[in-house]
Design a protein around this motif. Structure first.
Motif, PDB file in Angstrom:
ATOM      1  N   ALA A  62       0.829  -1.205   0.000  1.00 49.81           N
ATOM      2  CA  ALA A  62       0.000   0.000   0.000  1.00 49.81           C
ATOM      3  C   ALA A  62       0.864   1.257   0.000  1.00 49.81           C
ATOM      4  O   ALA A  62       0.581   2.230  -0.717  1.00 49.81           O
ATOM      5  CB  ALA A  62      -0.938  -0.010   1.205  1.00 49.81           C
ATOM      6  N   ARG A  63       1.940   1.248   0.797  1.00 56.56           N
ATOM      7  CA  ARG A  63       2.824   2.415   0.866  1.00 56.56           C
ATOM      8  C   ARG A  63       3.556   2.652  -0.445  1.00 56.56           C
ATOM      9  O   ARG A  63       3.880   3.786  -0.794  1.00 56.56           O
ATOM     10  CB  ARG A  63       3.832   2.238   2.001  1.00 56.56           C
ATOM     11  CG  ARG A  63       3.223   2.371   3.394  1.00 56.56           C
ATOM     12  CD  ARG A  63       4.194   1.940   4.463  1.00 56.56           C
ATOM     13  NE  ARG A  63       3.595   2.026   5.787  1.00 56.56           N
ATOM     14  CZ  ARG A  63       4.010   1.350   6.845  1.00 56.56           C
ATOM     15  NH1 ARG A  63       5.042   0.523   6.714  1.00 56.56           N
ATOM     16  NH2 ARG A  63       3.417   1.484   8.016  1.00 56.56           N
ATOM     17  N   LEU A  64       3.857   1.570  -1.162  1.00 58.20           N
ATOM     18  CA  LEU A  64       4.567   1.704  -2.438  1.00 58.20           C
ATOM     19  C   LEU A  64       3.800   2.600  -3.401  1.00 58.20           C
ATOM     20  O   LEU A  64       4.413   3.383  -4.146  1.00 58.20           O
ATOM     21  CB  LEU A  64       4.783   0.318  -3.060  1.00 58.20           C
ATOM     22  CG  LEU A  64       5.429   0.290  -4.448  1.00 58.20           C
ATOM     23  CD1 LEU A  64       6.877   0.785  -4.382  1.00 58.20           C
ATOM     24  CD2 LEU A  64       5.371  -1.114  -5.043  1.00 58.20           C
ATOM     25  N   TYR A  65       2.480   2.500  -3.383  1.00 53.12           N
ATOM     26  CA  TYR A  65       1.661   3.196  -4.379  1.00 53.12           C
ATOM     27  C   TYR A  65       1.022   4.487  -3.865  1.00 53.12           C
ATOM     28  O   TYR A  65       0.366   5.189  -4.632  1.00 53.12           O
ATOM     29  CB  TYR A  65       0.576   2.255  -4.897  1.00 53.12           C
ATOM     30  CG  TYR A  65       1.139   1.054  -5.619  1.00 53.12           C
ATOM     31  CD1 TYR A  65       1.710   1.186  -6.880  1.00 53.12           C
ATOM     32  CD2 TYR A  65       1.133  -0.211  -5.027  1.00 53.12           C
ATOM     33  CE1 TYR A  65       2.246   0.096  -7.545  1.00 53.12           C
ATOM     34  CE2 TYR A  65       1.677  -1.312  -5.687  1.00 53.12           C
ATOM     35  CZ  TYR A  65       2.227  -1.149  -6.943  1.00 53.12           C
ATOM     36  OH  TYR A  65       2.774  -2.223  -7.592  1.00 53.12           O
ATOM     37  N   GLN A  66       1.205   4.806  -2.607  1.00 55.98           N
ATOM     38  CA  GLN A  66       0.563   6.000  -2.048  1.00 55.98           C
ATOM     39  C   GLN A  66       1.389   7.252  -2.289  1.00 55.98           C
ATOM     40  O   GLN A  66       2.612   7.229  -2.238  1.00 55.98           O
ATOM     41  CB  GLN A  66       0.337   5.828  -0.539  1.00 55.98           C
ATOM     42  CG  GLN A  66      -0.794   4.878  -0.190  1.00 55.98           C
ATOM     43  CD  GLN A  66      -0.950   4.730   1.301  1.00 55.98           C
ATOM     44  OE1 GLN A  66      -0.160   5.241   2.087  1.00 55.98           O
ATOM     45  NE2 GLN A  66      -1.985   4.014   1.723  1.00 55.98           N
ATOM     46  N   GLY A 110      -5.828  -9.400  -6.407  1.00 56.13           N
ATOM     47  CA  GLY A 110      -6.797  -8.315  -6.575  1.00 56.13           C
ATOM     48  C   GLY A 110      -6.430  -7.093  -5.742  1.00 56.13           C
ATOM     49  O   GLY A 110      -6.683  -5.954  -6.148  1.00 56.13           O
ATOM     50  N   PHE A 111      -5.831  -7.304  -4.583  1.00 57.56           N
ATOM     51  CA  PHE A 111      -5.404  -6.191  -3.737  1.00 57.56           C
ATOM     52  C   PHE A 111      -4.313  -5.384  -4.440  1.00 57.56           C
ATOM     53  O   PHE A 111      -4.317  -4.148  -4.416  1.00 57.56           O
ATOM     54  CB  PHE A 111      -4.886  -6.742  -2.403  1.00 57.56           C
ATOM     55  CG  PHE A 111      -4.208  -5.721  -1.539  1.00 57.56           C
ATOM     56  CD1 PHE A 111      -4.942  -4.749  -0.877  1.00 57.56           C
ATOM     57  CD2 PHE A 111      -2.824  -5.729  -1.391  1.00 57.56           C
ATOM     58  CE1 PHE A 111      -4.310  -3.803  -0.071  1.00 57.56           C
ATOM     59  CE2 PHE A 111      -2.184  -4.791  -0.590  1.00 57.56           C
ATOM     60  CZ  PHE A 111      -2.933  -3.820   0.068  1.00 57.56           C
ATOM     61  N   ILE A 112      -3.397  -6.071  -5.089  1.00 58.54           N
ATOM     62  CA  ILE A 112      -2.324  -5.382  -5.810  1.00 58.54           C
ATOM     63  C   ILE A 112      -2.907  -4.565  -6.958  1.00 58.54           C
ATOM     64  O   ILE A 112      -2.545  -3.402  -7.166  1.00 58.54           O
ATOM     65  CB  ILE A 112      -1.290  -6.392  -6.340  1.00 58.54           C
ATOM     66  CG1 ILE A 112      -0.629  -7.142  -5.179  1.00 58.54           C
ATOM     67  CG2 ILE A 112      -0.241  -5.683  -7.199  1.00 58.54           C
ATOM     68  CD1 ILE A 112       0.308  -8.247  -5.612  1.00 58.54           C
ATOM     69  N   ASP A 117      -4.495   0.709  -9.429  1.00 58.86           N
ATOM     70  CA  ASP A 117      -5.592   1.515  -9.986  1.00 58.86           C
ATOM     71  C   ASP A 117      -5.643   2.901  -9.349  1.00 58.86           C
ATOM     72  O   ASP A 117      -5.984   3.884 -10.008  1.00 58.86           O
ATOM     73  CB  ASP A 117      -6.936   0.819  -9.762  1.00 58.86           C
ATOM     74  CG  ASP A 117      -7.146  -0.363 -10.700  1.00 58.86           C
ATOM     75  OD1 ASP A 117      -6.398  -0.471 -11.691  1.00 58.86           O
ATOM     76  OD2 ASP A 117      -8.045  -1.177 -10.436  1.00 58.86           O
ATOM     77  N   LYS A 118      -5.303   2.981  -8.066  1.00 62.03           N
ATOM     78  CA  LYS A 118      -5.464   4.228  -7.323  1.00 62.03           C
ATOM     79  C   LYS A 118      -4.241   5.144  -7.380  1.00 62.03           C
ATOM     80  O   LYS A 118      -4.357   6.327  -7.063  1.00 62.03           O
ATOM     81  CB  LYS A 118      -5.779   3.910  -5.851  1.00 62.03           C
ATOM     82  CG  LYS A 118      -7.088   3.179  -5.638  1.00 62.03           C
ATOM     83  CD  LYS A 118      -7.251   2.777  -4.173  1.00 62.03           C
ATOM     84  CE  LYS A 118      -8.516   1.973  -3.949  1.00 62.03           C
ATOM     85  NZ  LYS A 118      -8.643   1.538  -2.531  1.00 62.03           N
ATOM     86  N   LEU A 155      -5.475  -6.885 -18.542  1.00 59.88           N
ATOM     87  CA  LEU A 155      -5.691  -5.449 -18.729  1.00 59.88           C
ATOM     88  C   LEU A 155      -6.946  -4.979 -18.019  1.00 59.88           C
ATOM     89  O   LEU A 155      -7.444  -3.883 -18.302  1.00 59.88           O
ATOM     90  CB  LEU A 155      -5.789  -5.131 -20.223  1.00 59.88           C
ATOM     91  CG  LEU A 155      -4.614  -5.560 -21.078  1.00 59.88           C
ATOM     92  CD1 LEU A 155      -4.853  -5.203 -22.542  1.00 59.88           C
ATOM     93  CD2 LEU A 155      -3.330  -4.935 -20.597  1.00 59.88           C
ATOM     94  N   ALA A 156      -7.462  -5.767 -17.100  1.00 58.09           N
ATOM     95  CA  ALA A 156      -8.758  -5.489 -16.493  1.00 58.09           C
ATOM     96  C   ALA A 156      -8.745  -4.352 -15.478  1.00 58.09           C
ATOM     97  O   ALA A 156      -9.774  -3.991 -14.961  1.00 58.09           O
ATOM     98  CB  ALA A 156      -9.301  -6.754 -15.824  1.00 58.09           C
ATOM     99  N   GLY A 157      -7.587  -3.776 -15.166  1.00 61.75           N
ATOM    100  CA  GLY A 157      -7.540  -2.682 -14.202  1.00 61.75           C
ATOM    101  C   GLY A 157      -8.002  -1.376 -14.820  1.00 61.75           C
ATOM    102  O   GLY A 157      -8.196  -1.259 -16.033  1.00 61.75           O
ATOM    103  N   SER A 158      -8.181  -0.369 -13.975  1.00 65.28           N
ATOM    104  CA  SER A 158      -8.626   0.936 -14.452  1.00 65.28           C
ATOM    105  C   SER A 158      -7.497   1.960 -14.443  1.00 65.28           C
ATOM    106  O   SER A 158      -7.696   3.102 -14.827  1.00 65.28           O
ATOM    107  CB  SER A 158      -9.761   1.458 -13.566  1.00 65.28           C
ATOM    108  OG  SER A 158      -9.340   1.593 -12.222  1.00 65.28           O
ATOM    109  N   GLY A 159      -6.293   1.571 -14.011  1.00 61.51           N
ATOM    110  CA  GLY A 159      -5.183   2.511 -13.928  1.00 61.51           C
ATOM    111  C   GLY A 159      -4.436   2.634 -15.243  1.00 61.51           C
ATOM    112  O   GLY A 159      -4.709   1.946 -16.221  1.00 61.51           O
TER     113      GLY A 159
END
Length: 366
Positions: A62-66, A110-112, A117-118, A155-159
C-alpha cells in the motif's frame, strides 16, 4: 526528479507444512536487490521483504503506491508460491499463509491491482516469478482450474501505465478441495533478468539503456532456447506511454552514454505581471524549444502533477508553450516547477525540469 522504487518480496519458508520449502527465492531476491539498487545500473531505492508476514507485506504494498508522482517508476516483485484457488482467484503465499484460509492469510492479486488503480504514477511494473503466475490477469473472474487467462484479462484494471511480467503463461499449481495439485517447480526467470542487467546483454540495441521491453525479450529468448527450462514468460501492458527504462548498461560508461545522440530541450519559465502582489492571479508561461536533431514524441508538461495541455510531439527546431495561473494570497517567495517527459527517437523516455522563483509583494494602498 521522479522516484524509482522497488519492493522485492520473496518467500521460501512457510509455517503451513502444505507449502513446500523453496530454495531460490532468497537468492533471486538478494541478487535483484543488488542490481536494481546499484546507482550505475538500476538506480532504484529498494525495499527487500524476505519471509515476512502478510500484515507487513500488505502495508508495504500500500505504501509503495501512495502519494506518488505521475512519472515515478514503481516496481513490485514477488518470488514464491502462487496459488490459484478453486474459484480461479490468485494468491501469493507468504510466511504465515494458511492453506485453508488463503483469502485471509496471503497476498490477494486483486489487492495489488486495486493499489495500482489508485496510484498517481503512470509507470508501474509487476514481476511475478512463480511458475503459476499467469493467473494474475484474471481480474477476479471465475475460471476453470488449469486454464490460461487471455491477454484481455490482465488489462482489467482501471489505472494507467501498467506492465506485468510473469514467469509462465499457465497455472500449474492449484488447490482442489484440500488437495494441492502441481509440483510447484523452481523458476529461473529472475536469474535471467538479473544476468541481463548485470552484464548489459539485455541492452539489445546497445544504446546504453535497458528498457523493460528489452529486458523481457532477453529473458524470453534465454528461457525458450534452454532445453532445461519448461517456462514461457509472458508480458502484458496497459495504457503505457513510451518506453520504461529499467537500467543502464554497465558496460557502457556514463561518458560514452552521454555522447550518444540525444535530445536537447531548452525550457523557460516567465510570469506576468513582472511584480506580483498578494491577492492577485499570476499568469505563467512555460516555453520549450527542441534544439536536437530528433523528434520528441508523447511530450507531457505538468505543474503540480496536472497536465498543462494534451500530449504532443515536438519536431527538431520547433517550440511550444503552455500557460497556467497561480494565486498567491500571502507575500513571500514561491518556487514554481514544471516537469517535462518525452520519448526520444531511440525509444527511451527522457525527463526535464524547470523552476523559477517568484517574489510576491504587499499590494499598494490606493
Amino acid at each position: 526528479m521522479p522516484d524509482r522504487l522497488a519492493l522485492i518480496i520473496a518467500n521460501y519458508e512457510f509455517d503451513d507444512p502444505k507449502f513446500t520449502r523453496l530454495e531460490t527465492p532468497s537468492q533471486d531476491a538478494q541478487a535483484l536487490v543488488q542490481v536494481l539498487g546499484r546507482a550505475e545500473i538500476g538506480g532504484f531505492q529498494t525495499i527487500p521483504l524476505i519471509n515476512e508476514t502478510q500484515r507487513v507485506i500488505n502495508r508495504q504494498i500500500a505504501r509503495l503506491y501512495q502519494r506518488r508522482k505521475r512519472d515515478d517508476l514503481l516496481l513490485l516483485y514477488y518470488s514464491g508460491h502462487g496459488i490459484k484457488d478453486e474459484y480461479g482467484d490468485l494468491y501469493l503465499a507468504v510466511k504465515d499463509s494458511e492453506s485453508e484460509t488463503l483469502s485471509a492469510s496471503s497476498i490477494d492479486a486483486g489487492f495489488i491491482r486495486r493499489q495500482i488503480d489508485k496510484t498517481q504514477s503512470r509507470r508501474n511494473v509487476v514481476i511475478l516469478d512463480c511458475c503459476f503466475s499467469g493467473a494474475f490477469g484474471t481480474g477476479g473472474a471465475k475460471s476453470i482450474l488449469g486454464s490460461n487467462p487471455g491477454v484481455e484479462d490482465i488489462l482489467a484494471g482501471s489505472g494507467y501505465g501498467r506492465v506485468v511480467l510473469t514467469a509462465s503463461n499457465s497455472v500449474e499449481y492449484a488447490w482442489e478441495g484440500d488437495r494441492l495439485l502441481g509440483d510447484g517447480r523452481q523458476s529461473v526467470f529472475t536469474q535471467h533478468l538479473v544476468e541481463g542487467m548485470q552484464s548489459g546483454t539485455a541492452d539489445l540495441n546497445q544504446d546504453g539503456y535497458i528498457t523493460l521491453d528489452e529486458l523481457y525479450n532477453y529473458a524470453y529468448q534465454q528461457l525458450v532456447s534452454s532445453k532445461e527450462a519448461r517456462q514461457t514468460p509472458q508480458m502484458w501492458a496497459q495504457q503505457v506511454e513510451g518506453q520504461m527504462v529499467i537500467a543502464r548498461n554497465p558496460q557502457i560508461d556514463a561518458g560514452a552514454a552521454r555522447q550518444l545522440p540525444g535530445p536537447k530541450l531548452s525550457v523557460r519559465l516567465t510570469h506576468q505581471p513582472e511584480h506580483a502582489v498578494a491577492g492577485e492571479s499570476v499568469r505563467w508561461t512555460a516555453s520549450m524549444t527542441n534544439n536536437s536533431q530528433e523528434e520528441l514524441s508523447e511530450v507531457e508538461v505538468t505543474h503540480n502533477q496536472e497536465l498543462l495541455r494534451e500530449t504532443f510531439s515536438l519536431p527538431p527546431g520547433r517550440w511550444r508553450y503552455m500557460v497556467f495561473s497561480c494565486d498567491y494570497l500571502a507575500t513571500g517567495e514561491y518556487v514554481e516547477t514544471v516537469d517535462i517527459s518525452a520519448v526520444a527517437e531511440s525509444g527511451r523516455r527522457v525527463y526535464y525540469e524547470a523552476s523559477k522563483t517568484i517574489t510576491v509583494h504587499i499590494p499598494r494602498e490606493r
